[in-house]
Design a protein around this motif. Structure first.
Motif, PDB file in Angstrom:
ATOM      1  N   VAL A  38       7.112  40.133 -44.184  1.00 46.17           N
ATOM      2  CA  VAL A  38       6.499  39.353 -45.265  1.00 46.17           C
ATOM      3  C   VAL A  38       7.578  38.563 -46.007  1.00 46.17           C
ATOM      4  O   VAL A  38       8.626  39.120 -46.364  1.00 46.17           O
ATOM      5  CB  VAL A  38       5.800  40.292 -46.283  1.00 46.17           C
ATOM      6  CG1 VAL A  38       5.073  39.478 -47.348  1.00 46.17           C
ATOM      7  CG2 VAL A  38       4.865  41.265 -45.588  1.00 46.17           C
ATOM      8  N   ALA A  39       7.343  37.278 -46.236  1.00 45.97           N
ATOM      9  CA  ALA A  39       8.220  36.449 -47.089  1.00 45.97           C
ATOM     10  C   ALA A  39       7.528  35.113 -47.338  1.00 45.97           C
ATOM     11  O   ALA A  39       6.439  34.869 -46.805  1.00 45.97           O
ATOM     12  CB  ALA A  39       9.596  36.245 -46.455  1.00 45.97           C
ATOM     13  N   ARG A  40       8.175  34.256 -48.126  1.00 50.03           N
ATOM     14  CA  ARG A  40       7.541  32.981 -48.487  1.00 50.03           C
ATOM     15  C   ARG A  40       7.748  31.885 -47.448  1.00 50.03           C
ATOM     16  O   ARG A  40       6.871  31.080 -47.206  1.00 50.03           O
ATOM     17  CB  ARG A  40       8.116  32.465 -49.821  1.00 50.03           C
ATOM     18  CG  ARG A  40       7.677  33.264 -51.024  1.00 50.03           C
ATOM     19  CD  ARG A  40       8.541  32.931 -52.225  1.00 50.03           C
ATOM     20  NE  ARG A  40       9.953  33.209 -51.928  1.00 50.03           N
ATOM     21  CZ  ARG A  40      10.935  33.110 -52.798  1.00 50.03           C
ATOM     22  NH1 ARG A  40      10.693  32.715 -54.027  1.00 50.03           N
ATOM     23  NH2 ARG A  40      12.167  33.407 -52.458  1.00 50.03           N
ATOM     24  N   VAL A 185      20.326  52.110 -53.016  1.00 46.65           N
ATOM     25  CA  VAL A 185      21.169  51.373 -53.952  1.00 46.65           C
ATOM     26  C   VAL A 185      22.188  50.538 -53.170  1.00 46.65           C
ATOM     27  O   VAL A 185      23.082  51.084 -52.530  1.00 46.65           O
ATOM     28  CB  VAL A 185      21.890  52.345 -54.915  1.00 46.65           C
ATOM     29  CG1 VAL A 185      22.738  51.561 -55.911  1.00 46.65           C
ATOM     30  CG2 VAL A 185      20.877  53.215 -55.656  1.00 46.65           C
ATOM     31  N   VAL A 186      21.999  49.233 -53.239  1.00 42.93           N
ATOM     32  CA  VAL A 186      22.791  48.317 -52.418  1.00 42.93           C
ATOM     33  C   VAL A 186      23.923  47.711 -53.244  1.00 42.93           C
ATOM     34  O   VAL A 186      23.716  47.271 -54.375  1.00 42.93           O
ATOM     35  CB  VAL A 186      21.855  47.213 -51.859  1.00 42.93           C
ATOM     36  CG1 VAL A 186      22.648  46.111 -51.192  1.00 42.93           C
ATOM     37  CG2 VAL A 186      20.841  47.820 -50.888  1.00 42.93           C
ATOM     38  N   GLY A 187      25.122  47.690 -52.662  1.00 43.70           N
ATOM     39  CA  GLY A 187      26.265  46.987 -53.266  1.00 43.70           C
ATOM     40  C   GLY A 187      26.410  45.613 -52.629  1.00 43.70           C
ATOM     41  O   GLY A 187      25.566  45.195 -51.815  1.00 43.70           O
ATOM     42  N   THR A 191      24.422  38.459 -47.792  1.00 50.15           N
ATOM     43  CA  THR A 191      23.145  37.830 -47.429  1.00 50.15           C
ATOM     44  C   THR A 191      23.238  36.335 -47.777  1.00 50.15           C
ATOM     45  O   THR A 191      24.093  35.932 -48.564  1.00 50.15           O
ATOM     46  CB  THR A 191      21.992  38.441 -48.237  1.00 50.15           C
ATOM     47  OG1 THR A 191      22.248  38.203 -49.629  1.00 50.15           O
ATOM     48  CG2 THR A 191      21.883  39.933 -48.010  1.00 50.15           C
ATOM     49  N   PRO A 192      22.352  35.498 -47.221  1.00 47.01           N
ATOM     50  CA  PRO A 192      22.375  34.084 -47.582  1.00 47.01           C
ATOM     51  C   PRO A 192      22.280  33.890 -49.102  1.00 47.01           C
ATOM     52  O   PRO A 192      22.956  33.033 -49.671  1.00 47.01           O
ATOM     53  CB  PRO A 192      21.121  33.529 -46.892  1.00 47.01           C
ATOM     54  CG  PRO A 192      20.878  34.443 -45.742  1.00 47.01           C
ATOM     55  CD  PRO A 192      21.340  35.802 -46.193  1.00 47.01           C
ATOM     56  N   ASN A 193      21.482  34.705 -49.750  1.00 45.24           N
ATOM     57  CA  ASN A 193      21.327  34.613 -51.198  1.00 45.24           C
ATOM     58  C   ASN A 193      22.655  34.905 -51.905  1.00 45.24           C
ATOM     59  O   ASN A 193      23.075  34.180 -52.800  1.00 45.24           O
ATOM     60  CB  ASN A 193      20.240  35.622 -51.615  1.00 45.24           C
ATOM     61  CG  ASN A 193      20.045  35.656 -53.117  1.00 45.24           C
ATOM     62  OD1 ASN A 193      20.007  34.618 -53.766  1.00 45.24           O
ATOM     63  ND2 ASN A 193      19.944  36.855 -53.670  1.00 45.24           N
TER      64      ASN A 193
HETATM   65  N1  LIG Z   1      23.034  40.706 -51.574  1.00 42.61           N
HETATM   66  C1  LIG Z   1      23.593  41.550 -52.412  1.00 42.61           C
HETATM   67  O1  LIG Z   1      24.795  41.518 -52.661  1.00 42.61           O
HETATM   68  C2  LIG Z   1      22.744  42.608 -53.086  1.00 42.61           C
HETATM   69  C3  LIG Z   1      23.385  43.488 -53.972  1.00 42.61           C
HETATM   70  C4  LIG Z   1      22.627  44.460 -54.586  1.00 42.61           C
HETATM   71  C5  LIG Z   1      21.271  44.564 -54.290  1.00 42.61           C
HETATM   72  N2  LIG Z   1      20.666  43.693 -53.442  1.00 42.61           N
HETATM   73  C6  LIG Z   1      19.237  43.841 -53.193  1.00 42.61           C
HETATM   74  O2  LIG Z   1      19.000  43.737 -51.812  1.00 42.61           O
HETATM   75  C7  LIG Z   1      17.767  43.059 -51.583  1.00 42.61           C
HETATM   76  C8  LIG Z   1      17.981  41.823 -50.731  1.00 42.61           C
HETATM   77  O3  LIG Z   1      18.877  40.972 -51.391  1.00 42.61           O
HETATM   78  P1  LIG Z   1      19.152  39.459 -51.062  1.00 42.61           P
HETATM   79  O4  LIG Z   1      18.231  38.576 -51.825  1.00 42.61           O
HETATM   80  O5  LIG Z   1      20.588  39.225 -51.259  1.00 42.61           O
HETATM   81  O6  LIG Z   1      18.823  39.383 -49.568  1.00 42.61           O
HETATM   82  P2  LIG Z   1      17.841  38.688 -48.574  1.00 42.61           P
HETATM   83  O7  LIG Z   1      17.332  39.788 -47.742  1.00 42.61           O
HETATM   84  O8  LIG Z   1      18.663  37.596 -48.032  1.00 42.61           O
HETATM   85  O9  LIG Z   1      16.629  37.946 -49.386  1.00 42.61           O
HETATM   86  C9  LIG Z   1      15.529  38.498 -49.905  1.00 42.61           C
HETATM   87  C10 LIG Z   1      14.292  38.342 -48.998  1.00 42.61           C
HETATM   88  O10 LIG Z   1      13.161  38.441 -49.813  1.00 42.61           O
HETATM   89  C11 LIG Z   1      12.348  37.290 -49.685  1.00 42.61           C
HETATM   90  N3  LIG Z   1      11.766  36.990 -50.975  1.00 42.61           N
HETATM   91  C12 LIG Z   1      12.391  36.701 -52.142  1.00 42.61           C
HETATM   92  N4  LIG Z   1      11.496  36.452 -53.103  1.00 42.61           N
HETATM   93  C13 LIG Z   1      10.265  36.569 -52.539  1.00 42.61           C
HETATM   94  C14 LIG Z   1       8.939  36.396 -53.026  1.00 42.61           C
HETATM   95  N5  LIG Z   1       8.689  36.029 -54.286  1.00 42.61           N
HETATM   96  N6  LIG Z   1       7.908  36.597 -52.158  1.00 42.61           N
HETATM   97  C15 LIG Z   1       8.145  36.931 -50.880  1.00 42.61           C
HETATM   98  N7  LIG Z   1       9.366  37.112 -50.371  1.00 42.61           N
HETATM   99  C16 LIG Z   1      10.425  36.932 -51.196  1.00 42.61           C
HETATM  100  C17 LIG Z   1      13.269  36.195 -49.177  1.00 42.61           C
HETATM  101  O11 LIG Z   1      12.593  35.278 -48.333  1.00 42.61           O
HETATM  102  P3  LIG Z   1      11.829  33.951 -48.787  1.00 42.61           P
HETATM  103  O12 LIG Z   1      12.809  33.176 -49.625  1.00 42.61           O
HETATM  104  O13 LIG Z   1      11.507  33.313 -47.480  1.00 42.61           O
HETATM  105  O14 LIG Z   1      10.623  34.375 -49.521  1.00 42.61           O
HETATM  106  C18 LIG Z   1      14.219  37.007 -48.297  1.00 42.61           C
HETATM  107  O15 LIG Z   1      13.656  37.206 -47.026  1.00 42.61           O
HETATM  108  C19 LIG Z   1      17.188  42.742 -52.951  1.00 42.61           C
HETATM  109  O16 LIG Z   1      16.295  43.756 -53.295  1.00 42.61           O
HETATM  110  C20 LIG Z   1      18.408  42.762 -53.848  1.00 42.61           C
HETATM  111  O17 LIG Z   1      18.072  43.094 -55.171  1.00 42.61           O
HETATM  112  C21 LIG Z   1      21.391  42.714 -52.826  1.00 42.61           C
END
Ligand SMILES: NC(=O)c1ccc[n+]([C@@H]2O[C@H](COP(=O)([O-])OP(=O)(O)OC[C@H]3O[C@@H](n4cnc5c(N)ncnc54)[C@H](OP(=O)(O)O)[C@@H]3O)[C@@H](O)[C@H]2O)c1
Length: 282
Positions: A38-40, A185-187, A191-193
């Protein structure tokens, strides 16, 4: 026992188009689960789905959906009504950036919708059949950012701590029913974000590196989404040898850091974090 027999046939990953979310889908498929992603962004979602189909003999479905919508959980429930969902991973996150008072209220409310309301409703919908079957798994993805207040990301940190504490509570409520729930709990994870955010940083890299080290938020380089997802699934793999706990960290260094911070004065922990996030110039 096979993973799919232990948990159930389908894995649902919310927030699965890229990065860590896509990697969770791969790990589920690697263990023989059919997956619903699931995603947007439909195009990106399809790419991740195609990559899984090419690698593993499982069924892969996609659902294009904004998890901020008030009816998001109802739509996921409709898409899974006929499926035996054995594993539910909530990975999606909203991440409003900027001082709380300068952030539009809609963004702060979307943060609560994506990080709190939708996962709450989804667990409420997807977990009862698991309890009935006496098997299943629920993973709520949280963050090292959930362990203290974070200047510039205040609402995000607060919402991720909701997922953290909800995951722990569910662990204790569901374990007697054969369902493994926990908070993950992720550090820092590449990721692309994460990389997009890193690209926006305005601070002098050396100054920022010092602040990051002081805040303890990034121990070493960011880890790959693949290794972070694999480490989460190892918790599930090992559940018969070592019972699942209420919270698991993406890396032992993160766990050590959290333990060290818990012994420091809160003003120092929050202040060090805030100096780092302020230096990021957002
Ligand atoms: N990256 C880090 O360093 C880090 C650190 C601590 C915790 N985290 C946690 O790890 C998880 C993933 O983090 P990330 O964002 O970096 O990684 P990601 O897996 O690259 O992105 C998040 C995913 O969620 C989807 N998404 C976001 N908003 C959405 C919405 N409103 N509806 C449906 N889908 C949605 C995005 O796809 P679409 O844009 O296609 O919807 C993408 O597939 C999150 O819970 C984050 O809080 C990450």
């Amino acid at each position: 026992v096979e993973f799919s027999e232990r948990f159930g046939r389908w894995g649902v990953v919310a927030g699965a188009s890229t990065g860590l979310g896509a990697a969770f889908g791969v790990e589920a498929a690697r263990r023989g689960l059919d997956v619903l992603l699931v995603a947007r962004r439909g195009d990106v979602l399809e790419e991740s789905a195609a990559a899984i189909r090419a690698q593993f003999p499982v069924e892969v479905r996609t659902l294009v959906l904004d998890l901020a919508r008030p009816d998001a959980a109802t739509m996921v429930a409709a898409a899974t009504a006929e499926l035996e969902v054995g594993l539910f991973v909530y990975n999606a996150a909203a991440e409003p950036q900027g001082r709380f008072l300068a952030t539009p209220l809609e963004e702060l409310h979307a943060n609560i919708a994506v990080n709190c309301t939708t996962p709450t409703t989804l667990v409420h919908r997807l977990a009862p059949p698991m309890v009935e079957r006496g098997r299943g798994g629920v993973v709520l993805v949280s963050s090292m950012g959930a362990l203290q207040g974070i200047k510039v990301f205040a609402a995000y940190g607060a919402a991720k701590s909701y997922e953290l504490i909800l995951g722990e509570g569910l662990w204790d409520e569901l374990r007697d029913h054969g369902v493994d729930a926990f908070a993950y709990v992720v550090g820092a994870t590449a990721t692309p974000n994460f990389l997009r955010n890193a690209g926006k940083v305005q601070a002098d890299p050396e100054v920022l590196a010092g602040l990051i080290e002081q805040s303890g938020q990034a121990v070493g380089a960011p880890r790959s989404p693949e290794e972070v997802a694999a480490s989460c699934f190892r918790v599930l793999d090992g559940r018969d040898r070592e019972p699942v706990g209420p919270r698991h960290y993406s890396h032992p260094d993160d766990e050590a850091r959290a333990a060290a911070d818990a012994r420091r004065p809160r003003a120092d922990v929050v202040g060090d974090m805030g100096r780092m996030t302020s230096a990021m110039g957002r």
